[in-house]
Design a protein around this motif. Sequence first.
Motif, PDB file in Angstrom:
ATOM      1  N   PRO A  60       0.821  -1.216   0.000  1.00  0.00           N
ATOM      2  CA  PRO A  60       0.000   0.000   0.000  1.00  0.00           C
ATOM      3  C   PRO A  60       0.858   1.271   0.000  1.00  0.00           C
ATOM      4  CG  PRO A  60      -0.713  -1.510   1.731  1.00  0.00           C
ATOM      5  CD  PRO A  60       0.531  -2.082   1.137  1.00  0.00           C
ATOM      6  N   ALA A  61       1.991   1.212   0.721  1.00  0.00           N
ATOM      7  CA  ALA A  61       2.834   2.424   0.780  1.00  0.00           C
ATOM      8  C   ALA A  61       3.272   2.807  -0.635  1.00  0.00           C
ATOM      9  CB  ALA A  61       4.049   2.171   1.657  1.00  0.00           C
ATOM     10  N   TYR A  62       3.801   1.796  -1.367  1.00  0.00           N
ATOM     11  CA  TYR A  62       4.253   2.110  -2.728  1.00  0.00           C
ATOM     12  C   TYR A  62       3.072   2.490  -3.616  1.00  0.00           C
ATOM     13  CZ  TYR A  62       9.098   1.029  -1.883  1.00  0.00           C
ATOM     14  OH  TYR A  62      10.384   1.096  -1.424  1.00  0.00           O
ATOM     15  N   ILE A  95       0.238   3.924  -2.760  1.00  0.00           N
ATOM     16  CA  ILE A  95      -0.240   5.298  -2.483  1.00  0.00           C
ATOM     17  C   ILE A  95       0.750   6.322  -3.037  1.00  0.00           C
ATOM     18  CG2 ILE A  95      -0.639   6.931  -0.590  1.00  0.00           C
ATOM     19  CD1 ILE A  95      -1.756   4.536   1.019  1.00  0.00           C
ATOM     20  N   THR A  96       2.042   6.048  -2.845  1.00  0.00           N
ATOM     21  CA  THR A  96       3.035   7.000  -3.373  1.00  0.00           C
ATOM     22  C   THR A  96       2.874   7.147  -4.880  1.00  0.00           C
ATOM     23  OG1 THR A  96       4.507   6.231  -1.646  1.00  0.00           O
ATOM     24  CG2 THR A  96       5.502   7.464  -3.440  1.00  0.00           C
ATOM     25  N   VAL A 139      -0.349   9.099  -5.695  1.00  0.00           N
ATOM     26  CA  VAL A 139      -0.225  10.555  -5.452  1.00  0.00           C
ATOM     27  C   VAL A 139       0.668  11.182  -6.518  1.00  0.00           C
ATOM     28  CG1 VAL A 139       0.744  12.264  -3.866  1.00  0.00           C
ATOM     29  CG2 VAL A 139      -0.663  10.389  -2.972  1.00  0.00           C
ATOM     30  N   ALA A 140       1.778  10.501  -6.858  1.00  0.00           N
ATOM     31  CA  ALA A 140       2.701  11.064  -7.859  1.00  0.00           C
ATOM     32  C   ALA A 140       1.988  11.207  -9.205  1.00  0.00           C
ATOM     33  CB  ALA A 140       3.914  10.156  -7.996  1.00  0.00           C
ATOM     34  N   LEU A 180      -0.575  13.987  -9.191  1.00  0.00           N
ATOM     35  CA  LEU A 180       0.060  15.310  -9.306  1.00  0.00           C
ATOM     36  C   LEU A 180       0.385  15.611 -10.769  1.00  0.00           C
ATOM     37  CD1 LEU A 180       2.625  15.786  -6.369  1.00  0.00           C
ATOM     38  CD2 LEU A 180       0.891  17.399  -7.148  1.00  0.00           C
ATOM     39  N   VAL A 181       1.028  14.635 -11.418  1.00  0.00           N
ATOM     40  CA  VAL A 181       1.448  14.873 -12.815  1.00  0.00           C
ATOM     41  C   VAL A 181       0.224  15.134 -13.683  1.00  0.00           C
ATOM     42  CG1 VAL A 181       2.513  13.808 -14.826  1.00  0.00           C
ATOM     43  CG2 VAL A 181       3.544  13.506 -12.561  1.00  0.00           C
ATOM     44  N   TRP A 222      -2.780  16.126 -12.832  1.00  0.00           N
ATOM     45  CA  TRP A 222      -3.451  17.394 -12.516  1.00  0.00           C
ATOM     46  C   TRP A 222      -2.736  18.561 -13.190  1.00  0.00           C
ATOM     47  CZ3 TRP A 222      -1.412  21.096  -8.680  1.00  0.00           C
ATOM     48  CH2 TRP A 222      -2.272  22.197  -8.503  1.00  0.00           C
ATOM     49  N   ILE A 223      -1.405  18.533 -13.149  1.00  0.00           N
ATOM     50  CA  ILE A 223      -0.637  19.664 -13.702  1.00  0.00           C
ATOM     51  C   ILE A 223      -0.719  19.652 -15.228  1.00  0.00           C
ATOM     52  CG2 ILE A 223       1.698  20.563 -13.974  1.00  0.00           C
ATOM     53  CD1 ILE A 223       2.228  19.860 -11.083  1.00  0.00           C
ATOM     54  N   VAL A 224      -0.584  18.458 -15.817  1.00  0.00           N
ATOM     55  CA  VAL A 224      -0.588  18.405 -17.288  1.00  0.00           C
ATOM     56  C   VAL A 224      -1.960  18.816 -17.824  1.00  0.00           C
ATOM     57  CG1 VAL A 224      -0.500  16.828 -19.246  1.00  0.00           C
ATOM     58  CG2 VAL A 224       1.247  16.710 -17.450  1.00  0.00           C
ATOM     59  N   GLY A 282      -4.059  20.714 -16.369  1.00  0.00           N
ATOM     60  CA  GLY A 282      -4.172  22.165 -16.139  1.00  0.00           C
ATOM     61  C   GLY A 282      -3.494  22.928 -17.271  1.00  0.00           C
ATOM     62  N   TYR A 283      -2.310  22.425 -17.668  1.00  0.00           N
ATOM     63  CA  TYR A 283      -1.550  23.099 -18.729  1.00  0.00           C
ATOM     64  C   TYR A 283      -2.347  23.083 -20.025  1.00  0.00           C
ATOM     65  CZ  TYR A 283       2.312  24.088 -21.939  1.00  0.00           C
ATOM     66  OH  TYR A 283       3.120  24.622 -22.912  1.00  0.00           O
ATOM     67  N   ARG A 299      -5.539  25.224 -19.966  1.00  0.00           N
ATOM     68  CA  ARG A 299      -5.255  26.671 -20.001  1.00  0.00           C
ATOM     69  C   ARG A 299      -4.812  27.097 -21.401  1.00  0.00           C
ATOM     70  NH1 ARG A 299      -3.535  25.488 -14.580  1.00  0.00           N
ATOM     71  NH2 ARG A 299      -4.821  26.685 -13.117  1.00  0.00           N
TER      72      ARG A 299
END
Lengths: 62, 219, 252, 220
Positions: free
Chosen positions: A11-13, A15-16, A19-20, A23-24, A26-28, A30-31, A34
């Motif tokens: 689970p630790a790996y 979840i990491t 999340v990673a 993040l990627v 969400w940002i891409v 967003g780019y 926009r």
Amino acid sequence: MFGKHAAFILPAYAITLVVAVALVVWIVLGYRSRQREIARLERGGASRHGRKADRASSGETR
Amino acid sequence: MAALLGRELRVALKAGSGALMGVLFFLAVVTVFPFAIGPDLNQLGRLGPAILWIGALLASLLGLDRLFALDREDGSLDVLVLEAHPLMATVIAKCLAHWLVSGLPLILATPLFGVMLNVPPLGIAAVMATLAAGTPAITFIGAAAAATAAALPRGGLLVAVLTLPLTIPVLIFGITATNGALFDPDPFTAPFLILLALTLFSAVLGPLAAALMLRHSAE
Amino acid sequence: MNQDTQTLSPAPSWWMRLANPTRFMTFADRVIPWLAGLAAIVAAVGLWLGFSAPEDYQQGATVLIMFLHVPAAWLAMMCYSVMSLSALGTLVWRHPLADVSLRAAAPIGAAFTLLALVTGSLWGKPMWGTWWVWDARLTSVLVLLIIYLGLIALARAIEDPVQAAKPLAIMTLVGFINIPIIKFSVDWWNTLHQPASVSRFARPAMDAAFLYPLLVMALAYTLFFFTLHIMNMRNEILARRIRVLKLRQAGR
Amino acid sequence: MRFEADTLSVNRGLRRVVQDVSFSLGEGEVLTVTGANGAGKSTLLRALCGLLPLAAGRLRLAGLGEGEDDPLIFREHLHYLGPQNAMKAALSIRENLAFWRDFSGGSDGLEIEQALRAVELPHVADLPFSYLSTGMRRRVAICRLLVSKKPVWIVDEPTSGLDRSASELFAGLCRAHCADGGILVAATHLPLGLGKAQTLAMETLFTVFEGDAFFDGEEA
């Protein structure tokens, strides 16, 4: 391979990773959204130069 | 500075709502705990100081956004910023006035609420002493956030959220000092002195940040 | 501000060259793919090293979680330092992109802090049977998360980003100054309440087999952070352009 | 004492609201700032008091010596009467004016009774400020300028809420201020009837955006 603690290591790996990736993504996204938004707005005539373009300035267009 | 302190106090006394609201909220928090923990008196007695401290901390946090918001609404904030020689002095005066109006009543109400929670007299004295030393720090630290949120619609919540994590050291040393007074092995003077140090430190940092924020009150 | 702000402190030339958004955008477009690729490679190496490390006699295989938890906690701190540096950029050097950098870093920092907390609790569970233990370091990371979320709330509360720049910078620095105080008081509070045994959470003495993967993973996280940070700054600049275009449309 | 501005530009966020404003006012001179709503009158006035940062240009209160070109320092010699009255509703007029007199440090201003008579409100000194009508409140706000003497008055819509006779009254006070060597900058819609005065008509800037430089990268 992970012995008795697999129930915590995996689970630790996981979840990491989640999340990673989140993040990627969400940002891409967003780019991209926009960029589309700017294209739409600029097509709609609200060009960034506005009145400045009338003045004799370099006005290099991107 | 003295003039400002005088005015702030007169406004608070005339308006009267500020001080009362803080104490009422403090009473509400203190009353809620026994419903959650249960009416068992000696358990309440042990947790009493913690409940008093949490109540006082939350009450002073929620009163903070009024520090600058009222002045911004009636326009006097602009003139205060304009006329202030050292702006930091004005901010400190406002913080002191705010503490006298909303911090001090909490301390004065502590004995009553302490008895309600079956806190021994020594404990009540300890809580009052540590609150007296600690609550000014909360007002000073909150001054910066209050200056930020003065122009925002729901500024009050934002001030609480921004200030809470910064007041955790005050809470920790306040409670440790109180326990130090109650139970022999624990030290009292060391955490109490650290608490005073925290207050002095925030008396410089908070107003400095608030003054920086107000210098160009952009609105 | 008075007129002589430019001469306040002459920033290094390449840094000021980047201060101009258009050049920053071209710089970002060029550097992001490389940075992302490098981050992926280093992460792969880190994972490979980690998984080939011998099992720790004390904690068994759970040491593998440490390779995720510790770098995440380091990154949570490093990201806040990047934000504080940007805050100085806004207040002292008036760098036009400092506020953009601060706003772009905040959500990433919050994500790393969250990651540190989650992996921390997953690491602690097999040893103490509880998901959350009020250990000094975990508690400080939790407080750091609240500070992050407070700053993000502040950034969203003030509508105009340019007017929000100063309050954000000031509150970031106020937070930065308070973090060591919070760390100190949480440690004090922790030693008072915690019986010595539980604070065994402190990292066991490191032998090389664990140190290398840890450092490589930390490097991978850092590269990953800067990739995301530059990408998010690019997003923030585009968002401001959209705002200008819309304001102009409103003005027409 | 001269109050000089040289190509002032002021932003509100990314919008350029004031562009290349210049003026030079000697003692006894008046500048009336006119323009439609949103033309930037209030923004300009707030920038003159250092309440807003200047995007470009220089501002000086010459004759002050040290700190004369930094609004954050010379603004102590300014009176700013904003759109709001800056008075505490719960306090009485006397308490409000006494506070502003002490806080502003002006020792040679009028006595409170004198100031109130000057705006024809002799009987209200001990009433709470909230009891007054808007016109009377505005007149009390004007009293704040009288109870402590400052060489420069910067007033934003001074006559808002005032009837004809009250506006006449205010014009008289301004004439007295200028006769006494004072400088006045007033943003107003209705003519103040101050005779010779420099005027600055501001027009709304929609298209020019500070953002242009920010995004087009002409200069760092």
